[in-house]
Design a protein around this motif. Structure first.
Motif, PDB file in Angstrom:
ATOM      1  N   PRO A  50       0.834  -1.209   0.000  1.00 54.48           N
ATOM      2  CA  PRO A  50       0.000   0.000   0.000  1.00 54.48           C
ATOM      3  C   PRO A  50       0.861   1.248   0.000  1.00 54.48           C
ATOM      4  N   LYS A  90      -4.903   6.959  -0.043  1.00 58.48           N
ATOM      5  CA  LYS A  90      -4.142   5.754   0.225  1.00 58.48           C
ATOM      6  C   LYS A  90      -4.607   4.679  -0.744  1.00 58.48           C
ATOM      7  N   GLY A 131      -4.231   0.675  -1.975  1.00 60.23           N
ATOM      8  CA  GLY A 131      -3.812  -0.654  -1.568  1.00 60.23           C
ATOM      9  C   GLY A 131      -3.011  -1.358  -2.644  1.00 60.23           C
ATOM     10  N   ASP A 166      -3.884  -1.267  -6.426  1.00 60.54           N
ATOM     11  CA  ASP A 166      -5.192  -0.626  -6.412  1.00 60.54           C
ATOM     12  C   ASP A 166      -5.373   0.260  -7.640  1.00 60.54           C
TER      13      ASP A 166
END
Length: 443
Positions: free
Chosen positions: A386, A429, A431, A434
């Motif tokens: 992440p 943020k 992951g 992502d």
């Protein structure tokens, strides 16, 4: 505000400040020695309108098939959210021409486009000036060059460098027969740059395939995901340098044994990242899946795994691609986007034949839809860890109507921070591998 909330807010502000300080010194210019390019301007696939003779950008979303699909299967592809089908291996059997005509008519009714792909055996023998070597190419071109559903002509499939003169001669035949539609080629990622330059000498649209998701490989294994983007990074550099169109991503949509390779279907997360990392990181201007087939040895005894992949994995991603399609056509790579993670990945790239190179930790591209008056900011985390990311937007062609941002996939609402001077900051943020597609309203 409670002391706990004040403390949490302080942590957030400090984090943003630290990321902003990291971002304050602009990243190196595109193409510098220690960074992957921060944006591409690859020419688009174009649709040639036979009624006006004018070409306009087109964002293809679709599937390959072996020859013309049947009527019901064509409808299935349309229902899957596609706007394009590529009929490969055409020109070997007489029935294919009749079926191609029928599918072109159906495509026009459905609002879809078709790429006619001549088989290797057809393209690989053409010698310009010797009509006896042209095979069915003149007949197909004369029959379909004015059809409103025709998008282009594909010249073989992964042909070797030795076929380059025949491909160039086939393009001459197509032009001599009166078609100005774009000509396409698809190459394997392991093909050398020198060979691809020779093959593409007279072709317009360059596409690449790479199928890395094999049976028993873990989700987002480096031999799957890291390898495919490392290949795509090198190919995007070549395509940009040569000025070819498309850089269309021919992504894996096969999940059974094929030849000596025992494939598995990518998961939803893998497939979604494969599609959008190619757009955000290497400027891809279309997505075609290989292959629409659940017969002739492709899961014909139990097609349910294919149906599940098609409907539960590909269809929702197609829906997202349709959301950005107009922006990809007319508002591709606008403004200026930078992040605190515009630096090369530390991920280990597995040994890979063919040109490959490191990519940035985060990919990003900003699109503008002038019909909906919306921006789409696509950001991909290209690593398996992440990341806290801070994005800076500037030089927007149309002012923002609001600092509120929506991220429909995860049903989130965020706020941009106004940094003054037409610059905006977006902390978030992301992951493991992502994908975020942020929607911003313009005035």
């Amino acid at each position: 505000m409670s002391r706990r909330n004040c403390s949490a807010m302080t942590i957030v502000l400090v984090t943003i400040l630290l990321l902003a300080l990291q971002l304050s010194a602009d990243s190196p210019a595109n193409g510098s020695g220690d960074h992957a390019p921060l944006g591409y301007n690859i020419p688009p696939v174009t649709y040639l309108d036979p009624a006006t003779g004018k070409a306009s950008p087109f964002f293809p979303i679709g599937w390959y098939s072996f020859g013309p699909l049947g009527e019901e299967k064509m409808q299935e592809v349309c229902d899957n959210g596609c706007n394009t089908v590529l009929f490969a291996d055409v020109g070997l059997q007489s029935w294919q021409k009749v079926n191609t005509h029928a599918r072109l008519d159906q495509a026009q009714e459905l609002g879809m486009k078709i790429i006619i792909g001549f088989a290797n055996a057809v393209v690989g023998r053409v010698k310009y000036g010797k009509p006896e070597t042209y095979g069915p190419i003149p007949d197909y071109v004369m029959a379909f060059k004015d059809h409103p559903a025709l998008l282009g002509w594909q010249l073989g499939d992964e042909l070797p460098a030795g076929a380059a003169p025949h491909i160039s001669d086939a393009v001459k035949v197509i032009r001599e027969c009166g078609s100005q539609h774009q000509t396409w080629q698809v190459h394997s990622h392991i093909e050398s740059n020198e060979d691809v330059r020779a093959l593409m000498a007279n072709t317009d649209v360059c596409t690449y395939d790479g199928y890395t998701y094999l049976k028993d490989t873990p989700v987002f294994a480096d031999v799957c995901s890291t390898r495919i983007l490392a290949w795509q990074q090198a190919k995007a550099d070549l395509i940009q340098a040569e000025g070819w169109a498309g850089n269309v991503n021919v992504t894996q949509a096969v999940g059974c044994k094929c030849g000596n390779a025992d494939f598995r279907f990518p998961t939803y997360e893998e497939y979604r990242w494969n599609v959008f990392s190619a757009i955000a990181s290497v400027g891809a201007r279309g997505t075609l899946n290989w292959i629409y087939c659940y017969w002739d040895g492709f899961l014909e005894d139990n097609p349910q795994p294919f149906f599940s992949f098609r409907d539960q994995v590909v269809k929702p991603v197609n829906r997202e691609q349709r959301m950005i399609a107009h922006a990809m056509e007319t508002g591709y790579n606008v403004g200026r986007v930078r992040s605190n993670l515009d630096e090369l990945t530390a991920a280990e790239i597995p040994p890979a034949t063919g040109p490959h190179c490191r990519f940035n930790k985060v990919g990003h591209i900003l699109l503008y839809d002038d019909q909906e008056r919306k921006y789409f900011l696509i950001v991909t985390n290209n690593e398996s860890v992440p990341h806290r990311v801070l994005l800076r937007l500037s030089d927007l062609p149309v002012p923002l109507a609001s600092l509120t941002i929506r991220e429909p996939h995860d049903d989130r609402e965020l706020k941009l921070l106004d940094a003054g001077g037409g610059r905006y900051l977006l902390p978030d943020k992301l992951g493991n591998h992502d994908v975020a597609i942020y929607v911003l309203d313009a005035k």
